[in-house]
Design a protein around this motif. Structure first.
Motif, mmCIF file in Angstrom:
data_model
loop_
_atom_site.group_PDB
_atom_site.id
_atom_site.type_symbol
_atom_site.label_atom_id
_atom_site.label_comp_id
_atom_site.label_asym_id
_atom_site.label_seq_id
_atom_site.Cartn_x
_atom_site.Cartn_y
_atom_site.Cartn_z
ATOM 1 N N UNK A 280 0.832 -1.207 0.000
ATOM 2 C CA UNK A 280 0.000 0.000 0.000
ATOM 3 C C UNK A 280 0.864 1.253 0.000
ATOM 4 N N UNK A 281 1.917 1.264 0.795
ATOM 5 C CA UNK A 281 2.832 2.413 0.820
ATOM 6 C C UNK A 281 3.448 2.628 -0.550
ATOM 7 N N UNK A 282 3.844 1.539 -1.198
ATOM 8 C CA UNK A 282 4.441 1.653 -2.530
ATOM 9 C C UNK A 282 3.444 2.213 -3.541
ATOM 10 N N UNK A 283 2.206 1.780 -3.464
ATOM 11 C CA UNK A 283 1.181 2.278 -4.378
ATOM 12 C C UNK A 283 0.917 3.766 -4.147
ATOM 13 N N UNK A 284 0.915 4.185 -2.902
ATOM 14 C CA UNK A 284 0.720 5.606 -2.595
ATOM 15 C C UNK A 284 1.899 6.428 -3.099
ATOM 16 N N UNK A 285 3.085 5.863 -3.028
ATOM 17 C CA UNK A 285 4.277 6.542 -3.552
ATOM 18 C C UNK A 285 4.113 6.838 -5.029
ATOM 19 N N UNK A 286 3.575 5.886 -5.764
ATOM 20 C CA UNK A 286 3.362 6.097 -7.194
ATOM 21 C C UNK A 286 2.290 7.154 -7.448
ATOM 22 N N UNK A 287 1.291 7.207 -6.589
ATOM 23 C CA UNK A 287 0.197 8.156 -6.780
ATOM 24 C C UNK A 287 0.633 9.607 -6.580
ATOM 25 N N UNK A 288 1.641 9.823 -5.729
ATOM 26 C CA UNK A 288 2.047 11.200 -5.404
ATOM 27 C C UNK A 288 3.354 11.595 -6.085
#
Length: 223
Positions: free
Chosen positions: A99-107
Motif C-alpha cells: 500500500x505504501x508503494x502504491x501511494x508513492x506512485x500516486x504522489x
C-alpha cells in the motif's frame, strides 16, 4: 514418528523467520521509494509481494499437512497455533508495504514536505526494529523481549499522531499529498501493531495463556 514431526515443525518455524526477513526487505524498500520518490522501486515492492504471499501459502499448506498426519498437544500445539497466527501477521505487514508503494506512485508528481517525509522514514525504521524484535523474541522464546514491544509501539503511535498535526499545517496545494501521507503513517502504525501481536503469540507460547499486552491491536478494528 515424533522426531519427524518436530523436524517438520522446526522447518516451518524456519520458513516463518525467512518470511519475516522478506517483510523487512519490503518495508525498507517501500520507505526508500517513498523518501526518494522512486516509482521504479515502488513497482519492485509491489511485485515483491508475490514472493511473500508464496511463502505465506507454503507455510499454511505445511501446517495443514502436519495437522492432517499428527495430533500435537501441549507446547507443540501452541507452537503450531502461534506459527499460524504469526504467518498471517507477517502477510498483512507485507500488504501494508505494498500500500505504501502504491501511494508513492500516486504522489510522484507532487512535491513532498521534507519534515513529513523525514518523520515517516523514522517511523519506518522503528517499525523495522519492531519486526526484528518480535521475530527474535519468538525465536529465542524471550518473554521480556516480546513485552518490550509495547514501549516501541507507543513511539510509533506518537509519531502517527504528530503526522496528523503536520498535515493540518500544509497549504492547500499539498493537502492531497498530505492526506495520502496520513495513510502511509497509518500503515506504518499498523505494522507496529502486528509486531505487538507477534509478541503476544510469543507470550502465549511460553506461558500457555493468551493475553493482550495493551490495546495496540485495536480489537474490532478492520486490518
Amino acid at each position: 514418528m515424533r522426531v519427524t514431526f518436530h523436524e517438520e515443525l522446526m522447518e516451518l518455524e524456519g520458513s516463518l523467520q525467512q518470511e519475516g526477513d522478506l517483510v523487512v526487505r519490503s518495508l525498507r524498500a517501500a520507505a526508500q521509494a517513498l523518501v526518494e520518490e522512486d516509482p521504479g522501486l515502488a513497482d519492485e515492492v509491489i511485485a515483491f509481494d508475490d514472493e511473500v504471499d508464496a511463502r505465506y501459502f507454503a507455510i499454511e499448506v505445511g501446517i495443514q499437512s502436519l495437522l492432517a498426519r499428527q495430533t500435537p498437544v501441549a507446547t507443540d500445539l501452541r507452537l503450531v497455533l502461534a506459527i499460524l497466527h504469526i504467518n498471517l501477521h507477517l502477510e498483512r505487514m507485507a500488504d501494508y508495504c505494498t500500500t505504501i508503494a502504491k501511494l508513492t506512485k500516486l504522489v510522484r508528481e507532487t512535491a513532498g514536505e521534507p519534515r513529513i517525509l523525514e518523520a515517516l522514514a523514522g517511523m519506518s525504521r522503528r517499525a523495522e526494529e519492531m519486526i526484528r524484535v518480535a521475530l527474535e523474541s519468538f525465536r529465542a522464546r524471550d518473554l521480556a523481549r516480546a513485552e518490550s514491544l509495547v514501549e516501541l509501539d507507543e513511539l510509533i503511535d506518537r509519531a502517527n499522531r504528530r503526522s496528523v498535526e503536520h498535515v493540518l499545517e500544509l497549504g492547500a496545494e499539498q493537502r492531497e499529498w498530505g492526506l495520502r501521507m496520513l495513510v502511509v503513517s497509518r500503515c506504518l502504525e499498523r505494522i507496529g501493531d502486528h509486531a505487538v501481536d507477534i509478541g503476544e503469540q510469543t507470550a502465549y507460547l511460553i506461558t500457555g495463556e493468551f493475553r493482550e499486552f495493551t490495546d495496540a491491536s485495536h480489537p474490532g478494528e478492520l486490518v
